[in-house]
Design an enzyme around this catalytic site. Structure first.
Site, mmCIF file in Angstrom:
data_model
loop_
_atom_site.group_PDB
_atom_site.id
_atom_site.type_symbol
_atom_site.label_atom_id
_atom_site.label_comp_id
_atom_site.label_asym_id
_atom_site.label_seq_id
_atom_site.Cartn_x
_atom_site.Cartn_y
_atom_site.Cartn_z
ATOM 1 N N SER A 291 0.827 -1.203 0.000
ATOM 2 C CA SER A 291 0.000 0.000 0.000
ATOM 3 C C SER A 291 0.868 1.262 0.000
ATOM 4 C CB SER A 291 -0.958 -0.042 1.196
ATOM 5 O OG SER A 291 -1.973 0.916 1.072
ATOM 6 N N GLU B 25 -10.179 -2.776 -5.920
ATOM 7 C CA GLU B 25 -9.560 -1.779 -5.045
ATOM 8 C C GLU B 25 -9.306 -0.471 -5.777
ATOM 9 O OE1 GLU B 25 -5.458 -2.347 -3.792
ATOM 10 O OE2 GLU B 25 -5.492 -4.346 -4.686
ATOM 11 N N HIS C 15 -7.857 -5.027 -1.297
ATOM 12 C CA HIS C 15 -6.597 -4.328 -1.046
ATOM 13 C C HIS C 15 -5.680 -5.142 -0.126
ATOM 14 C CE1 HIS C 15 -3.968 -0.877 -0.744
ATOM 15 N NE2 HIS C 15 -4.091 -0.846 0.574
#
Length: 315
Positions: free
Chosen positions: A160, A255, A285
């Site tokens: 991320s 996502e 995600h």
């Protein structure tokens, strides 16, 4: 059962990985768990996020060691036996405002167990208390600390926001004059573009069960400080990518950051960098965290480990 469709574009290999009906059922059940977890949260957001991440199980036969020396903080996750010259630098996610090295020990142990390479999970300052360029500078300091420790082969892995920070660091290191360059990078659902140019950010057809556009915009505002969103430290998508080492990018179709991965893989490939992009159908995600619940997480980590080992062995 996984069904893999492969295509090649410039230096980018793209694989679309389909899932079975049974896996879809497991994924749906997991999303219900997510909804129940976040609906029942009563602590502050940072504590809740760490509890969420800590659910990724710690494997047996690894050792954990807290580090706080020479301005570098974090945790070592080590296998019982390892090549003394190899290491993984892990950079955690959390939108630059959440997350801790301690919470990620279980997840990173999954990578360590699959590669038998020790991993150092870096503790970097979070926003809004610390904005750019603090986090990138902290990663560079950790890199030099590992080099000074005698590691000659180092890969960078992140998820991320940590995936974006990984790619920003890989770009800086690859374009620099350091003696030790990264052997590879692996990123899970990386956030690479704070200008929010990807269509998936606002596409109503994209159903992201974990993060939203407004949340990411708020995180970006806190992290940027005086920096422009188009600065490569904030948006590695816009950096000089032609000297990057081999990269593996894994992302789910469900996502907001889907197009961040697609755009980065395309741009890096156009620049001549060797990139493998895996797009996992129906996945959320950073689905790799959920090794206890879905086959796709375990399979994705197996593939990431194979990629890392191949990169280490090429050197």
């Amino acid at each position: 059962m996984l069904d893999v469709l492969k295509t090649n574009h410039t230096q980018t290999k793209i694989e679309v990985i389909k899932i079975s009906a049974e896996e879809r059922t497991r994924e749906d059940a997991l999303r219900q768990r997510f909804a129940e977890f976040w609906a029942s949260a009563t602590t502050d957001l940072r504590t809740t996020y760490d509890a969420f991440i800590s659910a990724s199980p710690l494997v047996d036969h690894v050792t954990l060691e807290a580090v706080d020396e020479d301005g570098v903080k974090g945790w070592w996750v080590r296998p019982q036996q390892a090549n003394s010259s190899r290491a993984i630098l892990y950079i955690h996610g959390g939108g630059y405002v959440l997350g801790s090295a301690q919470a990620y020990r279980g997840f990173v142990s999954q990578i360590v167990a699959r590669t038998q390479v020790p991993a150092f999970i870096l503790e970097y300052p979070l926003a809004p208390e610390a904005s750019l360029p603090t986090a990138p500078n902290t990663v560079l300091a950790a890199w030099q600390w590992l080099v000074d420790k005698g590691f000659e082969q180092i890969a960078i892995v992140g998820d991320s926001a940590g995936g974006g920070l990984s790619l920003a660091t890989l770009t800086q290191l690859s374009n620099g004059t350091l003696d030790v360059k990264p052997v590879a990078g692996v990123v899970f659902s990386p956030w690479v573009d704070m200008t929010f140019s990807g269509a998936s950010m606002t596409d109503a057809a994209v159903v992201d069960p974990l993060i939203g556009y407004d949340y990411l915009k708020d995180c970006a505002q806190k992290y940027l400080g005086p920096f422009s969103a188009s600065d490569p430290l904030a948006s590695p998508l816009l950096g000089d990518l032609h000297k990057l080492p081999p990269l593996l990018i894994q992302v789910g179709t469900d996502e907001r950051l889907l197009d961040d991965s697609r755009q980065f893989a395309d741009r890096a490939g156009q620049a001549g960098a060797p990139v493998q992009l895996e797009v996992w159908e129906g996945m959320h995600h950073v689905f790799q965290l959920d090794v206890a619940h879905i086959e796709s997480a375990r399979s994705a980590l197996d593939r990431a480990a194979q990629f890392l080992l191949a990169a280490f062995n090429r050197r």
